[in-house]
Design an enzyme around this catalytic site. Sequence first.
Site, PDB file in Angstrom:
ATOM      1  N   GLU A 296       3.106  -0.152   3.937  1.00  0.00           N
ATOM      2  CA  GLU A 296       4.088   0.787   3.368  1.00  0.00           C
ATOM      3  C   GLU A 296       5.284   0.922   4.303  1.00  0.00           C
ATOM      4  OE1 GLU A 296       2.377   4.459   1.858  1.00  0.00           O
ATOM      5  OE2 GLU A 296       4.266   5.529   2.143  1.00  0.00           O
TER       6      GLU A 296
ATOM      7  N   ASP B 100     -13.159   0.935  11.417  1.00  0.00           N
ATOM      8  CA  ASP B 100     -13.651   1.019  10.042  1.00  0.00           C
ATOM      9  C   ASP B 100     -12.893   2.149   9.332  1.00  0.00           C
ATOM     10  OD1 ASP B 100     -15.019   1.448   7.690  1.00  0.00           O
ATOM     11  OD2 ASP B 100     -17.010   1.281   8.587  1.00  0.00           O
TER      12      ASP B 100
HETATM   13  C1  MEV Z   1       3.589   8.920   0.895  1.00  0.00           C
HETATM   14  O1  MEV Z   1       2.950   7.764   1.385  1.00  0.00           O
HETATM   15  C2  MEV Z   1       3.057  10.156   1.591  1.00  0.00           C
HETATM   16  C3  MEV Z   1       3.636  11.485   1.084  1.00  0.00           C
HETATM   17  O2  MEV Z   1       3.402  11.609  -0.313  1.00  0.00           O
HETATM   18  C4  MEV Z   1       2.929  12.572   1.840  1.00  0.00           C
HETATM   19  C5  MEV Z   1       3.265  13.973   1.378  1.00  0.00           C
HETATM   20  O3  MEV Z   1       3.650  14.177   0.213  1.00  0.00           O
HETATM   21  O4  MEV Z   1       3.084  14.882   2.210  1.00  0.00           O
HETATM   22  C6  MEV Z   1       5.138  11.554   1.281  1.00  0.00           C
END
Ligand code: MEV
Length: 404
Positions: free
Chosen positions: A88, A281
């Site tokens: 990501e 893990d």
């Molecule tokens: C995205 O990978 C993670 C978020 O959705 C976390 C959150 O909303 O606190 C941005």
Amino acid sequence: MSKQPPTVTSRIPGFYREHVEQRLRTMLDTGLLSEDSIRHLEDGGRLTLEVADRMSENVIGVHGLPLAIALNFRVNSNDVLVPMSVEEPSVVAAASNAARQVRMTGGFFGEATAPIMTTQVQFDDVPNPNEAKLRVEAKRDLIFQIADEAIPGMVSRGGGCRDLDVRVLDEDDGILVVHLYVDVGDAMGANVVDAVAEAVAPRIQELTGGSVGLRILSNLPLRRRIKVHCDVSVDALGGPELADGIVKASRFAELDPFRAVTHNKGVMNGIDAVALAMGQDWRSIEAGAHAFAAVTGSYKPLVVWRRTESGVHGELDMPMAVGTVGGSTRVHRGVRAGFELMGIQNAGELAIVMGAAGMASNLAALRALAGEGIQRGHMRLHSRKQEVQENARLQAKKLERGAQ
Ligand code: MEV
């Protein structure tokens, strides 16, 4: 004379603007990486097919992910480079950014409990389970002895069986479970505690009657926990509105499981990325995190933020079963490089750094959500990345022309 440990700073301004080769040289300057690891990373950090074939069945190739370093982390007053592997975009940049804000007020502070894993032995059709429970409890020392005999290596390294408890799950059906709590040292410990569960089951069955069921670790190791906390100033966050917004977002997660799960996903963005880079893990860590979040009967956030006079105070509490020995910590060259870079001494230290990475990811997400929203930040990061890549391309072209 013994070799001095290298002094590391995790604050490396402009790192993101460098070429990958230059970043590797910067990592080399830390004095942490072995030559073998540098060669491996210069070569793309690929797992060879031969190693991959030893790690799984039916191997037909390898599956790559970026290996990156999250910067600016200061944990228990030491700077630490935090390897992260994740698909990501923005996880590494967001965590590094938040860690920079946190280090202005001293960084993250954390502690880990002793590395006590939980293993379960199930019994079915036990007559008078409440009486059986008493018989098992009366023989704890004998059961510990059998448990320790099954794991002599671990006992010689200072680990071993520490405690047990017996839970009657269904009195009518005679379903009873015995928990054994085992100190697994610097191992993640799954194999160790599975061996214990299998070794003690026959002797416990003599005490309980009934039939032996499952003998396996629990992925909710309530006695293997980390607590991490940090403070962040209003100035570092960018103003009182953002500090208030973070606290309101935390409150939202405390009141609503639909929000808490997304909040926790943000925490796990950081934790899983380090887990993957460090050969841990991550399925087990994920399972434990979410079970712990729900352990009171309603699903709660793993990190909560409170307003202080000067900013916000954050606290994380969760189980963390990780190891610095065993698993892929020795086989995988990239993981070995990760261990060199992180320079941690034991599983507890790794667990605390992972907690800090989770808090940083969560803080970055809440700050963005409380402010301009997550999309704007992502877009800015995306265009910054494109700009950096374009500059690198132009620079490489210039060098090429100079060489002709
Ligand atoms: C995205 O990978 C993670 C978020 O959705 C976390 C959150 O909303 O606190 C941005």
